[in-house]
Design a protein around this motif. Structure first.
Motif, mmCIF file in Angstrom:
data_model
loop_
_atom_site.group_PDB
_atom_site.id
_atom_site.type_symbol
_atom_site.label_atom_id
_atom_site.label_comp_id
_atom_site.label_asym_id
_atom_site.label_seq_id
_atom_site.Cartn_x
_atom_site.Cartn_y
_atom_site.Cartn_z
ATOM 1 N N PHE A 1 60.193 10.252 27.264
ATOM 2 C CA PHE A 1 60.123 10.854 25.913
ATOM 3 C C PHE A 1 61.370 10.919 24.877
ATOM 4 O O PHE A 1 62.306 10.909 25.457
ATOM 5 N N SER A 2 60.856 10.400 23.893
ATOM 6 C CA SER A 2 61.923 10.067 22.809
ATOM 7 C C SER A 2 62.072 11.078 21.477
ATOM 8 O O SER A 2 62.741 10.749 20.768
ATOM 9 N N GLY A 3 61.199 11.795 21.568
ATOM 10 C CA GLY A 3 61.177 12.762 20.672
ATOM 11 C C GLY A 3 61.819 13.964 20.517
ATOM 12 O O GLY A 3 62.579 14.150 21.621
ATOM 13 N N ASN A 4 61.734 15.176 19.798
ATOM 14 C CA ASN A 4 62.609 16.452 19.783
ATOM 15 C C ASN A 4 61.685 17.306 20.653
ATOM 16 O O ASN A 4 60.516 17.697 20.522
ATOM 17 N N PRO A 5 62.347 17.672 21.900
ATOM 18 C CA PRO A 5 61.386 18.583 22.813
ATOM 19 C C PRO A 5 61.084 19.786 22.216
ATOM 20 O O PRO A 5 60.050 20.388 22.503
ATOM 21 N N ALA A 6 62.060 20.494 21.572
ATOM 22 C CA ALA A 6 61.748 21.848 20.914
ATOM 23 C C ALA A 6 60.382 21.735 19.800
ATOM 24 O O ALA A 6 59.731 22.392 19.992
ATOM 25 N N VAL A 7 60.442 20.801 19.130
ATOM 26 C CA VAL A 7 59.490 20.503 18.104
ATOM 27 C C VAL A 7 58.043 20.206 18.841
ATOM 28 O O VAL A 7 57.038 20.802 18.390
ATOM 29 N N ALA A 8 58.206 19.192 19.774
ATOM 30 C CA ALA A 8 57.151 18.816 20.350
ATOM 31 C C ALA A 8 56.426 19.972 21.226
ATOM 32 O O ALA A 8 55.126 20.129 21.396
ATOM 33 N N ALA A 9 57.359 20.826 21.886
ATOM 34 C CA ALA A 9 56.755 21.987 22.639
ATOM 35 C C ALA A 9 56.013 22.849 21.873
ATOM 36 O O ALA A 9 54.972 23.434 21.940
ATOM 37 N N LEU A 10 56.577 23.342 20.547
ATOM 38 C CA LEU A 10 56.011 24.252 19.448
ATOM 39 C C LEU A 10 54.634 23.693 19.303
ATOM 40 O O LEU A 10 53.607 24.140 18.896
ATOM 41 N N HIS A 11 54.441 22.102 19.005
ATOM 42 C CA HIS A 11 53.474 21.532 18.651
ATOM 43 C C HIS A 11 52.168 21.715 19.833
ATOM 44 O O HIS A 11 51.134 22.121 19.514
ATOM 45 N N ILE A 12 52.572 21.402 21.004
ATOM 46 C CA ILE A 12 52.038 21.692 22.142
ATOM 47 C C ILE A 12 51.394 22.845 22.266
ATOM 48 O O ILE A 12 49.910 23.346 22.338
ATOM 49 N N ILE A 13 51.968 23.928 21.997
ATOM 50 C CA ILE A 13 51.730 25.333 22.132
ATOM 51 C C ILE A 13 50.761 26.022 21.093
ATOM 52 O O ILE A 13 49.840 26.419 21.316
ATOM 53 N N THR A 14 50.912 25.060 19.892
ATOM 54 C CA THR A 14 50.142 25.631 18.791
ATOM 55 C C THR A 14 48.715 24.867 19.113
ATOM 56 O O THR A 14 47.737 25.565 18.532
ATOM 57 N N VAL A 15 48.691 23.913 19.400
ATOM 58 C CA VAL A 15 47.469 23.235 20.046
ATOM 59 C C VAL A 15 46.655 24.188 21.078
ATOM 60 O O VAL A 15 45.448 24.408 20.916
ATOM 61 N N THR A 16 47.379 24.493 21.968
ATOM 62 C CA THR A 16 46.871 25.582 22.846
ATOM 63 C C THR A 16 46.094 26.735 22.161
ATOM 64 O O THR A 16 45.100 27.262 22.575
ATOM 65 N N ARG A 17 46.774 27.189 21.110
ATOM 66 C CA ARG A 17 46.310 28.362 20.454
ATOM 67 C C ARG A 17 44.962 28.178 19.488
ATOM 68 O O ARG A 17 43.909 28.849 19.626
ATOM 69 N N GLY A 18 45.105 26.774 19.167
ATOM 70 C CA GLY A 18 43.777 26.460 18.494
ATOM 71 C C GLY A 18 42.471 26.184 19.632
ATOM 72 O O GLY A 18 41.355 26.373 19.218
ATOM 73 N N LEU A 19 42.916 25.724 20.691
ATOM 74 C CA LEU A 19 42.069 25.391 21.652
ATOM 75 C C LEU A 19 41.364 26.828 22.133
ATOM 76 O O LEU A 19 40.093 26.733 22.218
#
Length: 199
Positions: A151-169
């Protein structure tokens, strides 16, 4: 002092099952007492209120859920870890018959806008704490993936993105009752975060 008339952990499990299925507003201490085979007064004496019982039951659920998520995120490639995370999350939403949805999202919808209406600030903090701890677990998995070159992105930002998706799910699960749709979104999210070419 008289000994407790019930198994504390058993009552928390029974209570949380009702809160998860019917919400805090839709659940009464009488319902819980009936299913647990105890006196309603015993629940009042032990917990003080329905809301206090909910918070203890939710705390127990949160601890168990975090352990399961930690295990899901603990083995295999980063893609496999994220896939296991989403699988566990969706399976959790879809458990029960009919599916019970997400207890945290349901609880957040029951927060009161004013004092004395619905769940209070203490409940909001409990929900926020669980979401924050799940986010931290995902961030740790992404950071470990960075060290392994996955993984080459920003772990903090990506984690927030993933958790936001789970709320949408959680919301989409309630709206459409379509598990394949949830799993397609989860797979697409992993592709967005990691790139399609990674394993």
């Amino acid at each position: 002092m008289r000994p407790r008339e019930f198994d504390h952990d058993d009552v928390l499990r029974i209570a949380f099952d009702q809160f998860w299925r019917k919400g805090v507003r839709g659940t009464s201490l009488s319902d819980i007492a009936r299913d647990a085979g105890v006196q309603r007064g015993s629940l009042y004496n032990a917990f003080g209120s329905k809301e206090a019982l909910f918070l203890q039951a939710y705390e127990r659920y949160a601890g168990d859920h975090l352990v399961a998520l930690q295990k899901a995120l603990g083995a295999g490639s980063l893609r496999k870890r994220l896939a296991a995370f989403f699988d566990l999350t969706i399976t959790n939403f879809r458990s029960g018959s009919p599916p019970r949805g997400c207890p945290t999202t349901r609880g957040l919808m029951e927060l009161g806008a004013a004092e004395g209406e619905g769940l209070d600030e203490e409940a909001r903090k409990a929900f926020a704490n669980l979401v924050s701890r799940i986010t931290a677990l995902v961030q740790d998995a992404l950071s470990a993936g960075t060290e392994r070159g996955e993984f080459s992105g920003n772990p903090a930002v990506a984690a927030l993105h993933i958790i936001t998706v789970t709320r949408g799910l959680a919301v989409l699960e309630r709206a459409f009752d379509d598990e394949p749709q949830l799993r397609r979104i989860a797979a697409h999210t992993i592709d967005l975060v990691l790139g399609k070419g990674t394993r």
